[in-house]
Write a protein that holds these residues in place. Sequence first.
Motif, PDB file in Angstrom:
ATOM      1  N   SER A 252      -5.436   3.535   9.451  1.00 50.72           N
ATOM      2  CA  SER A 252      -4.764   3.822  10.719  1.00 50.72           C
ATOM      3  C   SER A 252      -5.152   2.796  11.774  1.00 50.72           C
ATOM      4  CB  SER A 252      -5.108   5.235  11.201  1.00 50.72           C
ATOM      5  OG  SER A 252      -4.318   5.592  12.319  1.00 50.72           O
ATOM      6  N   GLY A 253      -6.447   2.473  11.846  1.00 51.70           N
ATOM      7  CA  GLY A 253      -6.891   1.451  12.786  1.00 51.70           C
ATOM      8  C   GLY A 253      -6.295   0.102  12.461  1.00 51.70           C
ATOM      9  N   LEU A 254      -6.209  -0.226  11.167  1.00 51.31           N
ATOM     10  CA  LEU A 254      -5.621  -1.499  10.757  1.00 51.31           C
ATOM     11  C   LEU A 254      -4.136  -1.566  11.126  1.00 51.31           C
ATOM     12  CD1 LEU A 254      -7.323  -1.854   7.266  1.00 51.31           C
ATOM     13  CD2 LEU A 254      -7.570  -3.467   9.182  1.00 51.31           C
TER      14      LEU A 254
ATOM     15  N   THR B  92      -9.720  -6.200  19.168  1.00 50.89           N
ATOM     16  CA  THR B  92     -11.010  -6.203  18.474  1.00 50.89           C
ATOM     17  C   THR B  92     -11.134  -4.911  17.687  1.00 50.89           C
ATOM     18  OG1 THR B  92     -12.069  -7.537  20.183  1.00 50.89           O
ATOM     19  CG2 THR B  92     -13.512  -6.272  18.723  1.00 50.89           C
ATOM     20  N   LEU B  93     -11.430  -5.034  16.396  1.00 50.02           N
ATOM     21  CA  LEU B  93     -11.550  -3.867  15.528  1.00 50.02           C
ATOM     22  C   LEU B  93     -13.005  -3.702  15.108  1.00 50.02           C
ATOM     23  CD1 LEU B  93      -9.112  -2.765  12.764  1.00 50.02           C
ATOM     24  CD2 LEU B  93     -11.555  -2.783  12.306  1.00 50.02           C
ATOM     25  N   PHE B  94     -13.572  -2.524  15.366  1.00 54.00           N
ATOM     26  CA  PHE B  94     -14.963  -2.231  15.022  1.00 54.00           C
ATOM     27  C   PHE B  94     -15.003  -1.332  13.793  1.00 54.00           C
ATOM     28  CE2 PHE B  94     -14.844  -2.946  19.611  1.00 54.00           C
ATOM     29  CZ  PHE B  94     -15.855  -3.882  19.782  1.00 54.00           C
ATOM     30  N   GLU B  95     -15.752  -1.754  12.777  1.00 50.28           N
ATOM     31  CA  GLU B  95     -15.917  -0.968  11.548  1.00 50.28           C
ATOM     32  C   GLU B  95     -17.407  -0.867  11.238  1.00 50.28           C
ATOM     33  OE1 GLU B  95     -16.151   1.081   8.265  1.00 50.28           O
ATOM     34  OE2 GLU B  95     -14.283   0.937   9.427  1.00 50.28           O
ATOM     35  N   LYS B  96     -17.887   0.371  11.066  1.00 52.23           N
ATOM     36  CA  LYS B  96     -19.328   0.562  10.871  1.00 52.23           C
ATOM     37  C   LYS B  96     -19.799   0.132   9.489  1.00 52.23           C
ATOM     38  CE  LYS B  96     -19.198   5.403   9.348  1.00 52.23           C
ATOM     39  NZ  LYS B  96     -19.689   6.777   9.634  1.00 52.23           N
ATOM     40  N   SER B  97     -18.880   0.070   8.488  1.00 51.96           N
ATOM     41  CA  SER B  97     -19.274  -0.347   7.140  1.00 51.96           C
ATOM     42  C   SER B  97     -19.058  -1.846   6.972  1.00 51.96           C
ATOM     43  CB  SER B  97     -18.473   0.426   6.095  1.00 51.96           C
ATOM     44  OG  SER B  97     -17.127  -0.010   6.077  1.00 51.96           O
ATOM     45  N   ASP B  98     -19.246  -2.301   5.726  1.00 48.28           N
ATOM     46  CA  ASP B  98     -19.113  -3.737   5.482  1.00 48.28           C
ATOM     47  C   ASP B  98     -17.737  -4.124   4.945  1.00 48.28           C
ATOM     48  OD1 ASP B  98     -19.239  -2.569   3.040  1.00 48.28           O
ATOM     49  OD2 ASP B  98     -20.842  -3.845   2.239  1.00 48.28           O
ATOM     50  N   ARG B  99     -16.776  -3.200   5.005  1.00 44.63           N
ATOM     51  CA  ARG B  99     -15.434  -3.544   4.532  1.00 44.63           C
ATOM     52  C   ARG B  99     -14.388  -2.691   5.259  1.00 44.63           C
ATOM     53  NH1 ARG B  99     -15.088  -0.917  -1.598  1.00 44.63           N
ATOM     54  NH2 ARG B  99     -15.295   1.287  -0.960  1.00 44.63           N
ATOM     55  N   ILE B 100     -13.180  -3.220   5.316  1.00 45.79           N
ATOM     56  CA  ILE B 100     -12.065  -2.498   5.921  1.00 45.79           C
ATOM     57  C   ILE B 100     -11.307  -1.743   4.834  1.00 45.79           C
ATOM     58  CG2 ILE B 100     -11.763  -4.050   7.878  1.00 45.79           C
ATOM     59  CD1 ILE B 100      -9.570  -5.478   6.300  1.00 45.79           C
ATOM     60  N   GLY B 101     -10.496  -0.792   5.240  1.00 43.85           N
ATOM     61  CA  GLY B 101      -9.668  -0.062   4.279  1.00 43.85           C
ATOM     62  C   GLY B 101     -10.020   1.398   4.163  1.00 43.85           C
TER      63      GLY B 101
ATOM     64  N   ILE C  70       0.833  -1.207   0.000  1.00 37.56           N
ATOM     65  CA  ILE C  70       0.000   0.000   0.000  1.00 37.56           C
ATOM     66  C   ILE C  70       0.866   1.255   0.000  1.00 37.56           C
ATOM     67  CG2 ILE C  70      -1.661   1.316   1.364  1.00 37.56           C
ATOM     68  CD1 ILE C  70      -2.733  -1.399   2.388  1.00 37.56           C
ATOM     69  N   VAL C  71       1.859   1.279   0.880  1.00 34.45           N
ATOM     70  CA  VAL C  71       2.686   2.482   1.027  1.00 34.45           C
ATOM     71  C   VAL C  71       3.493   2.748  -0.237  1.00 34.45           C
ATOM     72  CG1 VAL C  71       4.581   3.523   2.322  1.00 34.45           C
ATOM     73  CG2 VAL C  71       2.783   2.279   3.531  1.00 34.45           C
ATOM     74  N   SER C  72       4.065   1.707  -0.834  1.00 29.28           N
ATOM     75  CA  SER C  72       4.878   1.916  -2.038  1.00 29.28           C
ATOM     76  C   SER C  72       4.032   2.396  -3.210  1.00 29.28           C
ATOM     77  CB  SER C  72       5.606   0.622  -2.422  1.00 29.28           C
ATOM     78  OG  SER C  72       4.683  -0.381  -2.817  1.00 29.28           O
ATOM     79  N   ALA C  73       2.728   2.122  -3.153  1.00 29.43           N
ATOM     80  CA  ALA C  73       1.839   2.558  -4.235  1.00 29.43           C
ATOM     81  C   ALA C  73       1.313   3.974  -4.022  1.00 29.43           C
ATOM     82  CB  ALA C  73       0.665   1.587  -4.362  1.00 29.43           C
TER      83      ALA C  73
ATOM     84  N   LEU D 257      -5.385  -3.540  -2.557  1.00 28.04           N
ATOM     85  CA  LEU D 257      -5.422  -3.043  -1.182  1.00 28.04           C
ATOM     86  C   LEU D 257      -5.701  -4.176  -0.202  1.00 28.04           C
ATOM     87  CD1 LEU D 257      -5.759  -0.848   1.049  1.00 28.04           C
ATOM     88  CD2 LEU D 257      -8.138  -0.625   0.291  1.00 28.04           C
ATOM     89  N   LEU D 258      -6.771  -4.902  -0.445  1.00 33.24           N
ATOM     90  CA  LEU D 258      -7.170  -5.966   0.480  1.00 33.24           C
ATOM     91  C   LEU D 258      -6.171  -7.120   0.481  1.00 33.24           C
ATOM     92  CD1 LEU D 258     -11.011  -5.956  -0.245  1.00 33.24           C
ATOM     93  CD2 LEU D 258      -9.810  -4.987   1.732  1.00 33.24           C
ATOM     94  N   GLU D 259      -5.532  -7.318  -0.659  1.00 35.36           N
ATOM     95  CA  GLU D 259      -4.535  -8.390  -0.756  1.00 35.36           C
ATOM     96  C   GLU D 259      -3.347  -8.103   0.166  1.00 35.36           C
ATOM     97  OE1 GLU D 259      -1.457  -9.159  -4.151  1.00 35.36           O
ATOM     98  OE2 GLU D 259      -3.334 -10.132  -4.729  1.00 35.36           O
ATOM     99  N   ASP D 260      -2.890  -6.838   0.190  1.00 34.40           N
ATOM    100  CA  ASP D 260      -1.748  -6.498   1.052  1.00 34.40           C
ATOM    101  C   ASP D 260      -2.143  -6.577   2.524  1.00 34.40           C
ATOM    102  OD1 ASP D 260       0.931  -5.796   1.466  1.00 34.40           O
ATOM    103  OD2 ASP D 260       0.460  -3.665   1.634  1.00 34.40           O
ATOM    104  N   ILE D 261      -3.364  -6.125   2.842  1.00 36.30           N
ATOM    105  CA  ILE D 261      -3.827  -6.208   4.230  1.00 36.30           C
ATOM    106  C   ILE D 261      -3.889  -7.659   4.678  1.00 36.30           C
ATOM    107  CG2 ILE D 261      -5.790  -5.795   5.766  1.00 36.30           C
ATOM    108  CD1 ILE D 261      -6.426  -3.303   4.063  1.00 36.30           C
ATOM    109  N   ALA D 262      -4.447  -8.510   3.831  1.00 39.34           N
ATOM    110  CA  ALA D 262      -4.562  -9.930   4.178  1.00 39.34           C
ATOM    111  C   ALA D 262      -3.190 -10.567   4.365  1.00 39.34           C
ATOM    112  CB  ALA D 262      -5.351 -10.659   3.092  1.00 39.34           C
ATOM    113  N   LEU D 263      -2.239 -10.194   3.502  1.00 41.27           N
ATOM    114  CA  LEU D 263      -0.894 -10.768   3.593  1.00 41.27           C
ATOM    115  C   LEU D 263      -0.230 -10.400   4.917  1.00 41.27           C
ATOM    116  CD1 LEU D 263       1.525 -12.255   2.349  1.00 41.27           C
ATOM    117  CD2 LEU D 263       2.202 -10.085   1.288  1.00 41.27           C
TER     118      LEU D 263
END
Length: 740
Positions: A117-119, A133-142, A57-60, A154-160
């Motif tokens: 930032s939370g992630l 425990t991470l609370f997110e009001k929407s249906d996805r992170i990021g 994410i950061v390099s992009a 985005l989600l691929e890097d978070i998952a990795l």
Amino acid sequence: MAFLHDLVKDCIQFEQAFCTAKCPFNLDVRDFIGKIQQGRFNVAYKTYQYTVGFPGIVSALCHQPCREVCPMADNGGAISVRKLEAASISYARTREPDQYNMPTKPQRIAIVGGGISGLACALRLSTKKYNVTLFEKSDRIGGHLHGLMDSETLLEDIALQFKNEDYNLQLNTEIQDIATLPFDAVYVATGKDGNRFGLSLTDEGPYSTDRNGVFMGGSLTGANTMEAIAQGLNVSSAIEGYLKTGQMNHTEPLLHQTQLTYDAIRMIPAPAVAPANGVSFTREEALAEAKRCLRCTCDACVYYSPLMNHFQKFPRKITEDVEISINPSSLDGEATVATRLIAMCNHCGLCKEVCPKDIDVGEFLLQSHHTMREKGKMPWAFHEFYLRDMEFANSSAGLTRMPNGHDTCGYLFFPGCQMGASDPRMVMESYRFLLKTHPDTALMLGCCGAPADWAGNEPIHSEVIDRIRSDWKRLGEPTAILACTMCKQMFQRYLPEIKTEFIYTLLEQDGYTPKGNSNVAASIFDPCAARHEEQLQTHVRSIAQRAGYSLEPLPMERRLAECCSYGGQIGVAHPPYTRQIVERRIGQSENPYIAYCTNCRDIFAKAGKETVHILDIVFGLERRPQPTVSERQHNRLILKKQVLKEFWNEDMDMEKEKIKLSVSPGLKEKLDRDLILETDLMTVISHCESTGSKLFDPEKGTFTGHLQVGNMTFWVEYRATGNNEFELVNSYSHRMKIED
């Protein structure tokens, strides 16, 4: 160690590079790019991965603030750090995150907001095995990153990055009141314009709020994307500190400033590397771009100072080593870690000249030398010869006289102890010139005391300074005309009441026409003691040019002048190092050198470099062989005899040697190299002959004997060739005292 001398309190050796200070993550770019320069892409990636949390994410997305401060921007183009970061990802052996086998921790931490930032906070804390425990009001992170880059990437890097970590993700869960959360600590990162829950930041510590145990950061507090990630990673330390101590101030904010200056960086222009595909670097392109990086650090002292370069030690390390030597903690109290280092300093002042903080390591080492000598920890052998030589210059060869026919004088010619030792004609011609232009010029032959100062011998040094001051006052406090820049330094420091001029300045002001003439190219070698004598530097160059020389500058001259190796009289402490200095100095140019320091001239000439003294040019003196240490002492006596005869019509009876000693040219060279005086060897032979303390070798027909002269023991091998006539076969000296 705890000790840190005041000298180095302002040293900026460890200051962050400009790019690191500007980086939201404080990425150690020097370390990161250094690893790429070595082709170690995998370890470079690991450094990058740990620092930024989400490397893909950061390099992009990074907006590259480092480019704004890169000193290479005007020297070929700023370093493409982001492309190098991407290259570390592409060419790493594995992108898998490390797996830490640690026991889980019982403390429960809530993170409100599933943006980046939370992630980042969740990643760092879950890696340390906290219950997150991470609370997110929407249906996805990021969060807002979905609008900045491809969601799948985005989600691929978070998952990795979370691959080896466990955390509790609560999507579609909006927190209305954080007071209801049954957790030990909370991080609120609800994004730009998000719910602040009535919280306010305080100055107790970074990210701390007015509610105990609750922290806040990210876009919610005005951070941009990269800052939001960095804050999420950094706040984890604050939370961990709170869980351990109950205090909200257990982390330091990321540092975004540096005391490093652009003046401290040696620029090496190089064109930026452009990717052949227009997007990303190949492995070879990444290596080429990385090698353009200067890895900015303040290392001017180690780069320029021959001593610090030789030992590869910065001021902080030098002061620590010296402290151990002066105040040893060893059981016997005899640690001598830095004894040789202290004795190897030329005291040329170059380290201070190039230091942006004016740190004077040479002055520190000089004072340390004095302290070591007072404690009896400095080997006497390092300076024995030079102190005896100074004593000879101030006694047997010393002289102070009012000008003939004058009861008072306005000027005093003080040529120093080395000019007459090198060639008496330079002093004679100089004094003749001065008497024509300034008839009321007195003469003082002797040494300024530098050898005693360098040796740390305060009693002897004070005695020399007091004698000069006393003679100067007796002469009516005249202006001293000097020929040696080191004498000027000594006068300036220890005899500031004496007004001084250089004879070279008087020659230039008089418009004296040089008798020597040449149409060749040459280079002026400025003595280190003339570093700040700008007028003198100009006058010497003018004289040389009027003599027809075409002058070409040396890489290191004027304020960056380097020592010829004589300063500090370090030759005994480390002969190979001394020779190395000389070789480097004479290798700066193929041109012949013009010196205005006798030591510079003689040392270079002895090493085979064509070098003349500026007074050789002024007075048209023909080239001369380099005198040995024995011949130098004899030259001083010749000078004294000549000045007494010519200027005061007095005869001086030179003491006749009791024996005649024959020495081969090869052996003369050895004695000169080992600083052994032929007069001392005559004393040894006379002792052996008068006392019978000698051994005879019938096969070689030679006698061998020894005698302690001063602190040194001299051995001679010789044979008799006539009545009180001897041939020297060999000789050496050592520090050991022979007990009868």
